[in-house]
Write a protein that holds these residues in place. Structure first.
Motif, mmCIF file in Angstrom:
data_model
loop_
_atom_site.group_PDB
_atom_site.id
_atom_site.type_symbol
_atom_site.label_atom_id
_atom_site.label_comp_id
_atom_site.label_asym_id
_atom_site.label_seq_id
_atom_site.Cartn_x
_atom_site.Cartn_y
_atom_site.Cartn_z
ATOM 1 N N LEU A 193 0.824 -1.206 0.000
ATOM 2 C CA LEU A 193 0.000 0.000 0.000
ATOM 3 C C LEU A 193 0.859 1.257 0.000
ATOM 4 O O LEU A 193 0.657 2.171 -0.809
ATOM 5 N N ILE A 194 1.846 1.318 0.888
ATOM 6 C CA ILE A 194 2.687 2.515 0.991
ATOM 7 C C ILE A 194 3.538 2.702 -0.266
ATOM 8 O O ILE A 194 3.638 3.817 -0.809
ATOM 9 N N THR A 195 4.134 1.615 -0.757
ATOM 10 C CA THR A 195 4.983 1.721 -1.952
ATOM 11 C C THR A 195 4.173 2.136 -3.175
ATOM 12 O O THR A 195 4.612 2.997 -3.957
ATOM 13 N N SER A 196 2.999 1.563 -3.354
ATOM 14 C CA SER A 196 2.168 1.916 -4.514
ATOM 15 C C SER A 196 1.719 3.372 -4.447
ATOM 16 O O SER A 196 1.662 4.062 -5.476
ATOM 17 N N GLN A 197 1.442 3.874 -3.236
ATOM 18 C CA GLN A 197 1.029 5.269 -3.103
ATOM 19 C C GLN A 197 2.172 6.216 -3.447
ATOM 20 O O GLN A 197 1.973 7.235 -4.118
ATOM 21 N N ILE A 198 3.378 5.889 -2.989
ATOM 22 C CA ILE A 198 4.538 6.724 -3.304
ATOM 23 C C ILE A 198 4.795 6.744 -4.808
ATOM 24 O O ILE A 198 5.012 7.806 -5.412
ATOM 25 N N LEU A 199 4.748 5.570 -5.446
ATOM 26 C CA LEU A 199 4.975 5.492 -6.886
ATOM 27 C C LEU A 199 3.899 6.241 -7.669
ATOM 28 O O LEU A 199 4.193 6.932 -8.647
#
Length: 647
Positions: free
Chosen positions: A429-435
């Protein structure tokens, strides 16, 4: 001023290639300016002159398109635009009854700028060939009677683009009230709709609604996370709340959407007859509905392409996604073994690396697959844009759902590892939001700045955009070089995946709703900034709802019921009631899940999609229309009966 002496306000830009033949340009301009009786579109058209920063390589074939107020009002009647009547109801606009509509004045504010530009687009799209067999000067570009000229020029690459112009003062006011100041208030949806149209306003309305709907989940999730209930059997209550939440918010959104669409005049508006897509091709034949000659393509051949090529390709991509997922689990197992042998701070950090890499790979695969899905859907040769969009959405949703959530389902229901499920969900969730924030906000802005670098040096656009009025020619060329906004597809897709993370597995990671709320808040500002500063202004889309995405979210909520019931059935609290028989536990879980699905569908019928007062207004309008039709028909029947009596 236009050639006929009337005021000329440019609304739309038409750009042809620089090597377009002169006879083709003259023919196109004459066909547009021709009288309506001869199939023309009597709208105003002027060629754009050189700007302050004119260069030798600039394309001279840019044309400004406008229309007189009377022509725009006639176009509004032809399109069946709904406007507010003097009694407060929404009715189809007619020129004969124009003074009975609220806010109809001698000024130009009755029709919004988005509506005016949409009318111009409709006029251009309905410009049809008569007896021409080809475009003059371009023998290879064939025409036939009834073919849309603009669509043919677009498909053959002679016409580069048609786009609406920004209105600088209106854009400044919208930008200030929308994203230039941070405030805790609702978005100016009516202003967004006035400037960009109903489709864009509905997206931002849904984004705002989804964000507020997540607040209860976030408020409940924070205490769960702060108390750090590591035994994970306390997630039963959160999962139960999740079951009700994901059903109720979607039903209430239908009512909210209907209220907005009624207020904006699109709820009861009849859908326009769809023309063939610009890229559609086939053997010339006669359309039995329109009676016009147009390309025909056998549906059997299209179905063969779908089931013998597209479907196997999608299945192959799903298998590839599954294979990469298993590689991720091998990496995860190796990292955990290293950490167990010699636990240190750095091996603890190393435990998160496989999940981060896997999250990045998921985003890359989604992007590559998207291009492949667009190519395949184009190759399937769908006649209508709606059919093309439905097939594209289905392909993309199936792969994105499997690619993003397959590992979480595997961890939850095969490995039964709730600790790893929480860690994987948080990392994904966090990685996809940053990307997503990088790809959607920072990257487009950086690319746009590079693209405009030469223009910035010549006319000092940075300063001009904020303080001064940019010359029209330079403004048009600047906007022509901006990135084209490709619609709300990717925006809805992102919200769909975020809704999945929250509704499917947030009970084991209660902070998921909090992270999505924070993401949506930044999404509002980044999307608003992109619409106002990075992309060309899109044409209005007179939408009455969010379309096929409503079905996608409802399908996700059904899957959420099954997933949360299964997680509840796996919890130690529930297992304690069935110490001797796992089969009884499974049967009870399935029974509860079926009961909740039944309750969900009952709730769908109990909560009307359209509020009662709007239903009454629509029924009253239908009744008045029928009464008016009866009054119109009665004199004709009376005259006919009298003639028969005399005979």
């Amino acid at each position: 001023m236009s050639a006929d002496g009337s005021r000329f306000d440019p609304l739309v830009v038409v750009e042809l290639t620089s090597d377009t033949k002169e006879e083709a340009i003259s023919w196109l301009l004459s066909r547009i300016r021709d009288t309506q009786q001869n199939g023309g579109r009597p709208i105003q058209l002027e060629q754009l002159g050189p700007g302050v920063s004119a260069q030798e390589k600039e394309n001279p074939n840019l044309f400004l398109v406008g229309a007189t107020r009377q022509r725009l009002l006639s176009g509004a009647e032809d399109l069946g635009l709904f406007k507010e009547f003097h009694d407060g109801s929404m009715r189809g606009f007619t020129c004969a009854n124009k003074h009975n509509f609220k806010d109809f004045q001698d000024g130009d504010s009755f029709l919004s700028m988005a509506e005016c530009q949409y009318i111009i687009k409709h006029e251009l799209d309905t410009l049809r060939a008569r007896d021409e067999t080809h475009v003059p000067g371009h023998q290879q570009v064939k025409l036939y009677p009834g073919k849309s000229i603009i669509r043919r020029l677009l498909s053959k690459g002679i016409l580069i683009q048609v786009f609406p112009l920004h209105q600088k003062e209106e854009l400044k006011r919208l930008s200030f009230s929308w994203y230039q100041k941070v405030k805790l208030s609702f978005q100016p949806l009516d202003d967004i709709r006035h400037y960009y149209g109903e489709g864009q306003a509905l997206y931002f309305g849904f984004l705002e609604y989804f964000t507020f709907a997540l607040v209860p989940m976030a408020l409940i999730g924070v205490p769960y996370y702060l108390f750090d209930w590591e035994d994970y059997d306390k997630y039963v209550l959160l999962a139960a709340f999740n079951l009700v939440w994901c059903t109720v918010i979607l039903e209430l959104w239908k009512r909210c959407s209907a209220s907005l669409a009624y207020r904006w005049g699109t709820l009861s508006r009849k859908k326009a007859f769809e023309e063939p897509r610009p890229g559609f091709h086939g053997v010339l034949g006669f359309n039995p509905v329109t009676g016009r000659e147009e390309p025909l393509y056998p549906n059997t051949k299209r179905q063969l392409r779908v089931y013998l090529v597209s479907l196997p390709f999608v299945l192959l991509c799903l298998y590839l996604s599954l294979y990469i997922m298993m590689i991720y689990f091998l990496m995860e197992g190796w990292v955990l073994s290293v950490h167990d042998e010699e636990p240190t701070f750095w091996t603890g950090i190393l435990c998160f690396i496989p999940s981060v890499i896997y999250a990045v790979v998921i985003e890359v695969m989604n992007l590559i697959y998207r291009y492949a899905a667009e190519f395949l859907t184009e190759w399937e040769n769908h006649r209508l844009e709606s059919s093309y969009q439905n097939h594209l959405v289905l392909k993309v949703l199936v792969f994105n759902f499997f690619n993003c959530f397959a590992s979480l389902f595997y961890i939850a229901f095969v490995m039964h590892d709730m600790v790893m499920l929480r860690q994987s969900l948080a990392t994904l969730l966090i990685t996809s939001q940053i990307l997503n924030q990088f790809m959607e906000a920072f990257l487009p802005f950086w690319l746009q700045r590079r693209r405009n670098k030469k223009m910035i040096r010549k006319v000092q656009i940075r300063k001009t955009l904020e303080d001064k009025e940019l010359p029209l020619a330079d403004q048009v060329r600047l906007e022509a070089d901006m990135s084209t906004y490709l619609g709300t597809f990717d925006d809805y897709l992102e919200l769909f995946l975020l809704f999945g993370y929250v509704s499917l597995f947030s009970c084991v990671y209660p902070l998921a709703a909090v992270l999505v709320v924070l993401n949506n808040i930044t999404e509002v500002y980044s999307d608003a900034f992109k619409m106002c500063r990075v992309f060309k202004r899109p044409f209005s889309d007179p939408a009455a709802n969010i379309g096929v995405w409503q079905l996608a979210f409802e399908a996700m909520s059904v899957i959420a019921v099954v997933t949360n019931c299964s997680l509840i059935g796996m919890s130690p609290q529930v297992k304690a009631y069935f110490p001797e028989s796992d089969m009884q536990l499974i049967l009870w879980t399935v029974a509860v899940e079926h009961g909740l699905l039944a309750f969900k569908f009952i709730l769908t019928f109990l909560i009307p999609d359209v509020p009662k007062h709007i239903q009454i207004n629509l029924s009253r309008l239908e009744f008045e229309s029928l009464e008016a039709l009866k009054k119109k028909v009665k004199p004709e029947h009376f005259a006919e009966d009298r003639w028969r009596a005399l005979c």
